[in-house]
Design a protein around this motif. Structure first.
Motif, mmCIF file in Angstrom:
data_model
loop_
_atom_site.group_PDB
_atom_site.id
_atom_site.type_symbol
_atom_site.label_atom_id
_atom_site.label_comp_id
_atom_site.label_asym_id
_atom_site.label_seq_id
_atom_site.Cartn_x
_atom_site.Cartn_y
_atom_site.Cartn_z
ATOM 1 N N SER A 77 11.656 0.031 -44.156
ATOM 2 C CA SER A 77 10.288 -0.290 -43.751
ATOM 3 C C SER A 77 9.611 0.889 -43.064
ATOM 4 O O SER A 77 8.393 1.042 -43.149
ATOM 5 C CB SER A 77 10.275 -1.526 -42.850
ATOM 6 O OG SER A 77 11.061 -1.296 -41.694
ATOM 7 N N MET A 78 10.383 1.772 -42.404
ATOM 8 C CA MET A 78 9.758 2.867 -41.679
ATOM 9 C C MET A 78 9.446 4.088 -42.528
ATOM 10 O O MET A 78 8.574 4.861 -42.180
ATOM 11 C CB MET A 78 10.607 3.260 -40.466
ATOM 12 C CG MET A 78 11.968 3.784 -40.791
ATOM 13 S SD MET A 78 13.126 2.452 -40.977
ATOM 14 C CE MET A 78 14.561 3.130 -40.255
ATOM 15 N N TRP A 79 10.125 4.319 -43.652
ATOM 16 C CA TRP A 79 9.800 5.481 -44.467
ATOM 17 C C TRP A 79 9.751 5.217 -45.964
ATOM 18 O O TRP A 79 9.710 6.135 -46.772
ATOM 19 C CB TRP A 79 10.695 6.674 -44.158
ATOM 20 C CG TRP A 79 12.171 6.475 -44.337
ATOM 21 C CD1 TRP A 79 12.839 6.234 -45.493
ATOM 22 C CD2 TRP A 79 13.148 6.509 -43.318
ATOM 23 N NE1 TRP A 79 14.178 6.121 -45.257
ATOM 24 C CE2 TRP A 79 14.403 6.294 -43.917
ATOM 25 C CE3 TRP A 79 13.103 6.704 -41.935
ATOM 26 C CZ2 TRP A 79 15.585 6.267 -43.201
ATOM 27 C CZ3 TRP A 79 14.287 6.681 -41.234
ATOM 28 C CH2 TRP A 79 15.501 6.459 -41.861
ATOM 29 N N GLY A 80 9.757 3.980 -46.370
ATOM 30 C CA GLY A 80 9.556 3.648 -47.781
ATOM 31 C C GLY A 80 10.820 3.696 -48.613
ATOM 32 O O GLY A 80 11.922 3.458 -48.123
ATOM 33 N N ARG A 81 10.633 4.037 -49.873
ATOM 34 C CA ARG A 81 11.707 3.948 -50.867
ATOM 35 C C ARG A 81 12.168 5.338 -51.284
ATOM 36 O O ARG A 81 11.356 6.221 -51.543
ATOM 37 C CB ARG A 81 11.140 3.182 -52.065
ATOM 38 C CG ARG A 81 12.049 3.046 -53.237
ATOM 39 C CD ARG A 81 11.362 2.160 -54.262
ATOM 40 N NE ARG A 81 11.470 2.745 -55.585
ATOM 41 C CZ ARG A 81 11.875 2.079 -56.644
ATOM 42 N NH1 ARG A 81 12.153 0.803 -56.560
ATOM 43 N NH2 ARG A 81 11.949 2.669 -57.797
ATOM 44 N N SER A 82 13.490 5.474 -51.390
ATOM 45 C CA SER A 82 14.095 6.687 -51.936
ATOM 46 C C SER A 82 14.980 6.276 -53.105
ATOM 47 O O SER A 82 15.718 5.292 -53.014
ATOM 48 C CB SER A 82 14.958 7.393 -50.887
ATOM 49 O OG SER A 82 14.174 7.818 -49.812
ATOM 50 N N GLU A 108 12.858 9.912 -56.279
ATOM 51 C CA GLU A 108 11.675 9.400 -55.574
ATOM 52 C C GLU A 108 11.939 9.451 -54.069
ATOM 53 O O GLU A 108 13.024 9.106 -53.610
ATOM 54 C CB GLU A 108 11.418 7.955 -56.000
ATOM 55 C CG GLU A 108 10.189 7.325 -55.422
ATOM 56 C CD GLU A 108 9.995 5.891 -55.897
ATOM 57 O OE1 GLU A 108 9.477 5.094 -55.109
ATOM 58 O OE2 GLU A 108 10.382 5.580 -57.043
ATOM 59 N N SER A 109 10.938 9.895 -53.311
ATOM 60 C CA SER A 109 11.022 9.884 -51.858
ATOM 61 C C SER A 109 9.613 9.766 -51.305
ATOM 62 O O SER A 109 8.743 10.573 -51.644
ATOM 63 C CB SER A 109 11.686 11.145 -51.331
ATOM 64 O OG SER A 109 11.741 11.119 -49.924
ATOM 65 N N LYS A 110 9.360 8.780 -50.465
ATOM 66 C CA LYS A 110 8.028 8.553 -49.901
ATOM 67 C C LYS A 110 7.800 9.308 -48.598
ATOM 68 O O LYS A 110 6.699 9.439 -48.136
ATOM 69 C CB LYS A 110 7.809 7.052 -49.635
ATOM 70 C CG LYS A 110 7.846 6.205 -50.882
ATOM 71 C CD LYS A 110 6.618 6.420 -51.714
ATOM 72 C CE LYS A 110 6.615 5.454 -52.875
ATOM 73 N NZ LYS A 110 5.805 5.880 -53.972
ATOM 74 N N PHE A 111 8.888 9.814 -48.005
ATOM 75 C CA PHE A 111 8.793 10.432 -46.689
ATOM 76 C C PHE A 111 9.043 11.931 -46.817
ATOM 77 O O PHE A 111 10.132 12.356 -47.195
ATOM 78 C CB PHE A 111 9.812 9.782 -45.741
ATOM 79 C CG PHE A 111 9.611 10.115 -44.298
ATOM 80 C CD1 PHE A 111 8.575 9.544 -43.574
ATOM 81 C CD2 PHE A 111 10.460 10.998 -43.655
ATOM 82 C CE1 PHE A 111 8.387 9.845 -42.237
ATOM 83 C CE2 PHE A 111 10.290 11.305 -42.321
ATOM 84 C CZ PHE A 111 9.248 10.728 -41.606
ATOM 85 N N GLU A 112 8.018 12.738 -46.547
ATOM 86 C CA GLU A 112 8.123 14.202 -46.633
ATOM 87 C C GLU A 112 9.206 14.719 -45.689
ATOM 88 O O GLU A 112 9.257 14.341 -44.524
ATOM 89 C CB GLU A 112 6.768 14.819 -46.246
ATOM 90 C CG GLU A 112 6.705 16.315 -46.394
ATOM 91 C CD GLU A 112 6.422 16.764 -47.810
ATOM 92 O OE1 GLU A 112 6.804 17.891 -48.134
ATOM 93 O OE2 GLU A 112 5.834 15.988 -48.577
#
Length: 153
Positions: A77-82, A108-112
């Motif tokens: 929930s805090m950084w999305g989906r990897s 896939e990574s939502k958090f830089e």
């Protein structure tokens, strides 16, 4: 009368041997782990993350070893989906399976700047269809592996 007894003994011997002969070389090892599996962890990081994915175990020339590949999908929930594709090596010791992974590609990574650690597992074979154990990575969490149902195309 003597011939009847011999015939009865031979019939009994054949009946007792036939289940063993019928299964010799044809029965599947109930703890065979080759093939496709899906997995899911229990929630971790205070219930904010869960991991699921797929794994395929293939034969290796050395007994007790397997080559494998897995794709892990981590939802937090805090950084999305990897989504991470990993190669791995598995070792089997009796009913225990140890899986050590190497990251091949971040799909896939939502958090830089997210640092993703390879996903390793320590499992116990429960049956031909189920393994249970722990994800041992940046965190530790219970995990269940279920045999994937490969469809026929």
């Amino acid at each position: 009368m003597f011939g009847g007894r011999i015939a009865a003994v031979l019939v009994m011997a054949c009946m007792m041997a036939s289940p063993a002969l019928a299964n010799s070389g044809k029965s599947k090892d109930p703890s065979d782990v080759l093939g496709s599996w899906s997995f899911q962890t229990s929630p971790y990081r205070s219930g904010q993350c869960v991991m699921s994915g797929t794994m395929r175990l293939s034969p290796h020339p050395e007994e007790g070893r397997y080559t494998c590949e897995l794709t892990a999908v981590e939802m937090c929930s805090m950084w999305g989906r990897s989504v991470v594709r990993q190669s791995c090596e598995a070792r089997r010791f009796g009913d225990q399976v140890s899986i050590r992974s190497t990251i091949e590609e971040m799909l896939e990574s939502k958090f830089e700047g997210l640092l993703y650690v390879p996903d390793n597992f320590t499992l116990t074979i429960q049956s031909h269809e189920r393994m249970f154990g722990a994800l041992v990575s940046a965190v530790t969490a219970p995990v269940e592996f279920r045999r994937a149902n490969d469809g026929i195309s």
